[in-house]
Design an enzyme around this catalytic site. Sequence first.
Site, PDB file in Angstrom:
ATOM      1  N   HIS A 204      39.631  52.399  83.375  1.00 18.56           N
ATOM      2  CA  HIS A 204      38.609  51.733  82.555  1.00 18.56           C
ATOM      3  C   HIS A 204      38.489  52.514  81.247  1.00 18.56           C
ATOM      4  O   HIS A 204      38.477  53.746  81.262  1.00 18.56           O
ATOM      5  CB  HIS A 204      37.273  51.748  83.300  1.00 18.56           C
ATOM      6  CG  HIS A 204      36.115  51.243  82.482  1.00 18.56           C
ATOM      7  ND1 HIS A 204      35.166  52.074  81.939  1.00 18.56           N
ATOM      8  CD2 HIS A 204      35.773  49.986  82.102  1.00 18.56           C
ATOM      9  CE1 HIS A 204      34.275  51.346  81.265  1.00 18.56           C
ATOM     10  NE2 HIS A 204      34.618  50.087  81.347  1.00 18.56           N
TER      11      HIS A 204
ATOM     12  N   HIS B 196      35.742  52.283  71.513  1.00 19.53           N
ATOM     13  CA  HIS B 196      34.657  51.705  72.310  1.00 19.53           C
ATOM     14  C   HIS B 196      33.648  51.149  71.311  1.00 19.53           C
ATOM     15  O   HIS B 196      32.961  51.902  70.630  1.00 19.53           O
ATOM     16  CB  HIS B 196      34.044  52.790  73.199  1.00 19.53           C
ATOM     17  CG  HIS B 196      33.233  52.226  74.319  1.00 19.53           C
ATOM     18  ND1 HIS B 196      32.237  52.918  74.955  1.00 19.53           N
ATOM     19  CD2 HIS B 196      33.267  51.007  74.920  1.00 19.53           C
ATOM     20  CE1 HIS B 196      31.704  52.160  75.896  1.00 19.53           C
ATOM     21  NE2 HIS B 196      32.316  51.003  75.893  1.00 19.53           N
TER      22      HIS B 196
END
Length: 591
Positions: free
Chosen positions: A123, A169
């Site tokens: 992830h 991110h």
Amino acid sequence: MGSYRMCVCFTRKFKVTEAAPPPDVKDAFNRYAEGGPHMTAEQLHRFLVDVQGQGFATKGDAEGIVQQLLQKRHHMAKFRRHALTLDDFHHYLFSADLNPPIGDQVHHDMTAPLSDYFIYTGHNSYLTGNQLSSDCSDVPIIKALKRGVRVVELDIWPNSTKDDVHVLHGRTLTTPVELIKCLKSIKEHAFSASPYPVVITLEDHLTPDLQAKVAQMVTQTFGKMLFCPDSECLKELPTPEKLKYRIIISTKPPKEYLEAESNKRKMNNSHNVKESDDDVWGKEPAELTVDQEDDKTDSDASENNQDNEETDACEPEVRLSRAPAYKHLIAIHAGKPKGGLKEGLKVEPDKVRRLSLSEQALEKATMSYGTDVVRFTQKNILRIYPKGTRFNSSNYKPLIGWMHGAQMVAFNMQGYGRYLWLMHGMFRSNGGCGYVKKPDFLMNVNPNGSVFNPKADLPVKKTLKVKVYMGDGWHLDFKQTHFDLYSPPDFYTRVGIAGVPADEIMKKTKKKEDDWTPVWDEEFAFPLRVPELALLRVEVHEYDMSERDDFAGQTCLPVSELKPGIRAVPLFNRKGEKFNSVRLLMRFEFI
């Protein structure tokens, strides 16, 4: 000066004495050496077959072991003896290289569709540390691939001038890395640990022009390695065997993202929950359910989390996309459940897809529609990802996903703690190739149409007996004063099972005081209802009267792969890196 003198006073106590072979090892030696002082290759062969369960071992294998041991231990070219002493035999059993607890070969059937396997999944694979301010880099991607991870996730965004693609991110302070750098590193390291396919899941925040640019980058970087399906939507997923050395792209088909983006902004503004990090090892897997640690903000947001895919797989309006080359690259279509979970879990006869759920959405789904989840995963791919408030890159309990058939239980590989150790343990299976065939019961539909229900009250299938004999190697891998300033350590071992809730338990040995080579010689029995999903957890700690006990090593091993008999079990540090010398001598027996 005083402290120097003090250390001198205590040197006597630090002396490491080599522990004698435990009684079971002496008994086995006496029995198979037939009372003599030496064990021949032929006698060792009989021991391997009878005690170690190695029915396939040949006399030649036993001769090879004898030769290797004598060369390694005695270094004498003209060594005349071709048999083992008790010490040689003990050294053999306690060698993690010569006598490991599990095999290192791929042995599962690799010719079933991808949906039939648990797949080693990362992830936010590009983050070097926490989820909010760490650097983005290709280094953690390379590390993960070298460990055997097969699914890499990249969040792709326009750069500040909107003419190139960055991986970062979104809406955090993480410093970006160029997409092309990540793609090149994936190409270079994809198959260093395993020949089986690497899936790149893209979390796409791009304009159609930049999607076209990504299509070009991907095709130029991977060329023939790229798997592009002939049809718009796959009817069935190909097999890992067919896809060896191939790269697969999985994302949602392109579409304008305006409405999705506004949802995400709302969600991101609501993230203000701090995680507790009070235990460096993470909580005990058995004592935590997502519900206990769930929080309102996050569960409300989970439906719109940025990991959730936004469109159904093969909608007609999507086919009019302005980035046809990009669309053509997507082998596994991703889609968000339309009209709620029940609808999202419907199995369609003529197409397969990937569905993503957050850890809490999965827990809620399994409470209401557990068997629907299992049925969905028999043909389609289910990806589970950590909830958004895991800012420090911690992880969740992977078994909830696995026992419902979820193939891609996505983990923050850059975090560490007990849950990550379970992930490492699961994927030590099948030679560490990153694909573990799901147990048959998760794939079978009974004649009455029912599927496996992990909550059902199941009978015990078999019992695993584990004997913890002794440990060694700490004096080589740690400073003398690491555990205690003035005396040798007081080690104890915790041993138990992670698996379906009814199988989960932890037990521990007595502590062995003042000993660098502790001998415990204690046996435990673990009745297992679902041995196929059980992992053996082993942790060694050093007892500390005044503070928290010190960590001294851990491992996690798939029960289905354990070799019976007396085995050397290497231990790993908190991050899952193997110690050079630390290991336990244990015995495994199934009854």
